[in-house]
Design a protein around this motif. Sequence first.
Motif, mmCIF file in Angstrom:
data_model
loop_
_atom_site.group_PDB
_atom_site.id
_atom_site.type_symbol
_atom_site.label_atom_id
_atom_site.label_comp_id
_atom_site.label_asym_id
_atom_site.label_seq_id
_atom_site.Cartn_x
_atom_site.Cartn_y
_atom_site.Cartn_z
ATOM 1 N N ARG A 136 -22.948 -10.774 41.497
ATOM 2 C CA ARG A 136 -21.969 -10.385 40.479
ATOM 3 C C ARG A 136 -21.267 -9.077 40.839
ATOM 4 N N GLN A 137 -21.381 -8.662 42.079
ATOM 5 C CA GLN A 137 -20.741 -7.448 42.593
ATOM 6 C C GLN A 137 -21.042 -6.208 41.756
ATOM 7 N N VAL A 138 -22.302 -6.040 41.362
ATOM 8 C CA VAL A 138 -22.717 -4.824 40.669
ATOM 9 C C VAL A 138 -22.772 -3.713 41.698
ATOM 10 N N SER A 139 -22.060 -2.622 41.425
ATOM 11 C CA SER A 139 -21.922 -1.559 42.418
ATOM 12 C C SER A 139 -23.105 -0.605 42.472
ATOM 13 N N ARG A 140 -23.905 -0.578 41.399
ATOM 14 C CA ARG A 140 -25.029 0.363 41.385
ATOM 15 C C ARG A 140 -26.093 -0.137 40.417
ATOM 16 N N VAL A 141 -27.359 0.005 40.813
ATOM 17 C CA VAL A 141 -28.493 -0.334 39.956
ATOM 18 C C VAL A 141 -29.249 0.958 39.678
ATOM 19 N N ILE A 142 -29.442 1.238 38.401
ATOM 20 C CA ILE A 142 -30.119 2.461 37.971
ATOM 21 C C ILE A 142 -31.434 2.064 37.325
ATOM 22 N N LEU A 143 -32.539 2.514 37.921
ATOM 23 C CA LEU A 143 -33.858 2.190 37.384
ATOM 24 C C LEU A 143 -34.263 3.183 36.303
ATOM 25 N N LYS A 144 -34.801 2.663 35.219
ATOM 26 C CA LYS A 144 -35.319 3.502 34.138
ATOM 27 C C LYS A 144 -36.738 3.917 34.469
ATOM 28 N N PRO A 145 -37.166 5.093 34.107
ATOM 29 C CA PRO A 145 -36.411 6.152 33.434
ATOM 30 C C PRO A 145 -35.547 6.921 34.436
ATOM 31 N N PHE A 146 -34.542 7.582 33.941
ATOM 32 C CA PHE A 146 -33.620 8.356 34.771
ATOM 33 C C PHE A 146 -33.084 9.512 33.940
#
Length: 135
Positions: free
Chosen positions: A109-119
């Motif tokens: 789905r062309q997601v440009s960035r994955v941010i893992l929780k917690p952050f």
Amino acid sequence: MNDASRNLNMLLVEEQTLLRKTVSMTARSLGIGTVHEAATMQAAERMLRERAFQGAVISIDCGADSDCHYNLALLDKVRNGMSASDARIPIAVMVDQATTDLMRELRDRQVSRVILKPFRARILLEAFESFGAKR
């Protein structure tokens, strides 16, 4: 920040009010752009129909469910041109765990960035800043 960055309209989909407010106010004060807040997927869908965004950060938690199925419908709507935004806008996703299957789905789905929780909130601000650089 340049004038183009100040004019960015970005969407943040996150249920935690404090996080949404912190990121929104900080982005505005730093001149990153305007972060529009949605607490639910339904609110985000409505906002995406009504307004064009230049980027989005979307939380797609699956919670404590052991048979977790992430809801990627909002991503699909944007990517399939079913919103007022360009189908190619940069999208970052916040998740509580990154499985191989999920990462493949997000890449498709062309997601440009994955941010893992917690952050830290700064990570979201950096994602929004990067949207301005892609214009």
